[in-house]
Design a protein around this motif. Sequence first.
Motif, mmCIF file in Angstrom:
data_model
loop_
_atom_site.group_PDB
_atom_site.id
_atom_site.type_symbol
_atom_site.label_atom_id
_atom_site.label_comp_id
_atom_site.label_asym_id
_atom_site.label_seq_id
_atom_site.Cartn_x
_atom_site.Cartn_y
_atom_site.Cartn_z
ATOM 1 N N LYS A 1 0.835 -1.200 0.000
ATOM 2 C CA LYS A 1 0.000 0.000 0.000
ATOM 3 C C LYS A 1 0.871 1.252 0.000
ATOM 4 N N ARG A 2 1.934 1.179 0.779
ATOM 5 C CA ARG A 2 2.859 2.297 0.857
ATOM 6 C C ARG A 2 3.525 2.557 -0.494
ATOM 7 N N MET A 3 3.774 1.458 -1.219
ATOM 8 C CA MET A 3 4.486 1.560 -2.486
ATOM 9 C C MET A 3 3.578 1.990 -3.634
ATOM 10 N N ALA A 4 2.274 1.734 -3.469
ATOM 11 C CA ALA A 4 1.356 1.958 -4.590
ATOM 12 C C ALA A 4 1.404 3.416 -5.016
ATOM 13 N N PRO A 5 1.503 3.660 -6.327
ATOM 14 C CA PRO A 5 1.468 5.051 -6.771
ATOM 15 C C PRO A 5 0.136 5.668 -6.416
ATOM 16 N N ARG A 6 0.179 6.913 -6.038
ATOM 17 C CA ARG A 6 -1.069 7.593 -5.691
ATOM 18 C C ARG A 6 -1.969 7.660 -6.906
ATOM 19 N N ALA A 7 -3.227 7.358 -6.670
ATOM 20 C CA ALA A 7 -4.181 7.372 -7.781
ATOM 21 C C ALA A 7 -4.333 8.800 -8.302
ATOM 22 N N GLU A 8 -4.228 8.928 -9.597
ATOM 23 C CA GLU A 8 -4.434 10.237 -10.213
ATOM 24 C C GLU A 8 -5.926 10.551 -10.173
ATOM 25 N N PRO A 9 -6.296 11.771 -9.811
ATOM 26 C CA PRO A 9 -7.721 12.085 -9.873
ATOM 27 C C PRO A 9 -8.211 12.020 -11.316
ATOM 28 N N ALA A 10 -9.398 11.464 -11.495
ATOM 29 C CA ALA A 10 -9.934 11.337 -12.844
ATOM 30 C C ALA A 10 -10.154 12.721 -13.436
ATOM 31 N N PRO A 11 -9.863 12.867 -14.724
ATOM 32 C CA PRO A 11 -10.112 14.186 -15.312
ATOM 33 C C PRO A 11 -11.568 14.579 -15.173
ATOM 34 N N ALA A 12 -11.799 15.847 -14.842
ATOM 35 C CA ALA A 12 -13.152 16.306 -14.530
ATOM 36 C C ALA A 12 -14.063 16.194 -15.750
ATOM 37 N N ALA A 13 -13.560 16.560 -16.890
ATOM 38 C CA ALA A 13 -14.382 16.511 -18.088
ATOM 39 C C ALA A 13 -13.593 15.860 -19.217
ATOM 40 N N THR A 14 -14.250 15.057 -20.025
ATOM 41 C CA THR A 14 -13.545 14.388 -21.107
ATOM 42 C C THR A 14 -13.438 15.303 -22.318
ATOM 43 N N THR A 15 -14.421 16.193 -22.481
ATOM 44 C CA THR A 15 -14.338 17.130 -23.608
ATOM 45 C C THR A 15 -13.724 18.432 -23.106
ATOM 46 N N PRO A 16 -12.819 19.018 -23.877
ATOM 47 C CA PRO A 16 -12.221 20.270 -23.431
ATOM 48 C C PRO A 16 -13.267 21.371 -23.392
ATOM 49 N N ALA A 17 -13.084 22.295 -22.451
ATOM 50 C CA ALA A 17 -14.020 23.411 -22.353
ATOM 51 C C ALA A 17 -14.003 24.186 -23.664
ATOM 52 N N PRO A 18 -15.144 24.731 -24.074
ATOM 53 C CA PRO A 18 -15.203 25.446 -25.358
ATOM 54 C C PRO A 18 -14.286 26.666 -25.370
ATOM 55 N N LEU A 19 -14.157 27.304 -24.214
ATOM 56 C CA LEU A 19 -13.277 28.468 -24.134
ATOM 57 C C LEU A 19 -11.980 28.075 -23.435
ATOM 58 N N GLN A 20 -10.882 28.229 -24.132
ATOM 59 C CA GLN A 20 -9.584 27.848 -23.584
ATOM 60 C C GLN A 20 -8.717 29.078 -23.417
ATOM 61 N N LEU A 21 -8.173 29.182 -22.199
ATOM 62 C CA LEU A 21 -7.349 30.340 -21.879
ATOM 63 C C LEU A 21 -5.876 29.946 -21.902
ATOM 64 N N ASP A 22 -5.090 30.674 -22.664
ATOM 65 C CA ASP A 22 -3.652 30.446 -22.714
ATOM 66 C C ASP A 22 -2.975 31.723 -22.223
ATOM 67 N N THR A 23 -2.670 31.759 -20.917
ATOM 68 C CA THR A 23 -2.156 33.005 -20.335
ATOM 69 C C THR A 23 -0.744 33.328 -20.827
ATOM 70 N N LEU A 24 0.018 32.272 -21.156
ATOM 71 C CA LEU A 24 1.388 32.524 -21.628
ATOM 72 C C LEU A 24 1.379 33.284 -22.949
ATOM 73 N N ARG A 25 0.500 32.843 -23.832
ATOM 74 C CA ARG A 25 0.447 33.485 -25.150
ATOM 75 C C ARG A 25 -0.605 34.593 -25.184
ATOM 76 N N MET A 26 -1.253 34.857 -24.037
ATOM 77 C CA MET A 26 -2.301 35.873 -23.963
ATOM 78 C C MET A 26 -3.349 35.619 -25.038
ATOM 79 N N LEU A 27 -3.811 34.394 -25.075
ATOM 80 C CA LEU A 27 -4.701 33.988 -26.153
ATOM 81 C C LEU A 27 -5.900 33.249 -25.564
ATOM 82 N N ILE A 28 -7.086 33.536 -26.104
ATOM 83 C CA ILE A 28 -8.270 32.779 -25.722
ATOM 84 C C ILE A 28 -8.856 32.174 -26.988
#
Length: 229
Positions: A117-144
Amino acid sequence: MPHILIVEDEAAIADTLIYALQADGHTTEWMTLGGSAVERQREQPADLIILDIGLPDITGFETCRQLRRFTEVPVMFLTARNDEIDRVVGLEIGADDYVVKPFSPREVTARVRAILKRMAPRAEPAPAATTPAPLQLDTLRMLISYHGQPLTLTRHEFRLLQCLLEQPQRVFSREQLLDALGVSADAGYERTVDSHIKSLRAKLRQVSETGEAIQTHRGLGYSYNPEQA
Ligand code: CA
């Protein structure tokens, strides 16, 4: 199913371990020599190794040292004598745990389970949504992007939409949105926000006719609703 390699030269002890571990849901493999166990682990790695210290060829200590040259597999020692226990407890050979003979099978299975149990990798939380949100924010490129299409926005429109996107469903008052723009809330500020929102909606509508990403809350302000985007 976790696979346990048992290295023990006494058949009676090995039998007890095999029985208890299999009853606890593990698969097992039994070997009597330290050298063979090292080779086996190279070819077909077990999830955990139970290692007797007094073995006919090399000691359990030496076996563990050789294992540690290429694997971090958990090792649980079986010890019989006090001087052995001291060395194991000193952890100079990289053991994960030990049990002292005579031991109860229940004690061994409980410890094996705890180590795994100690060795087991921590379970990754399941992704909240399978489809990407329609609006995507890219703060690095200042792009939506909206439905994959980058929007051409003015600086104020970008900041305003960014503010809404970062906290979906939160209703922002016009004052709060002006704050995000770095504009002071003097006379006529409501119209400033409203006109930016109007122009933003027009740009979103060019991509999707049906989307209502920005919601108006009468008398309160605006919010971003990903479900209706
Ligand atoms: Ca032995």
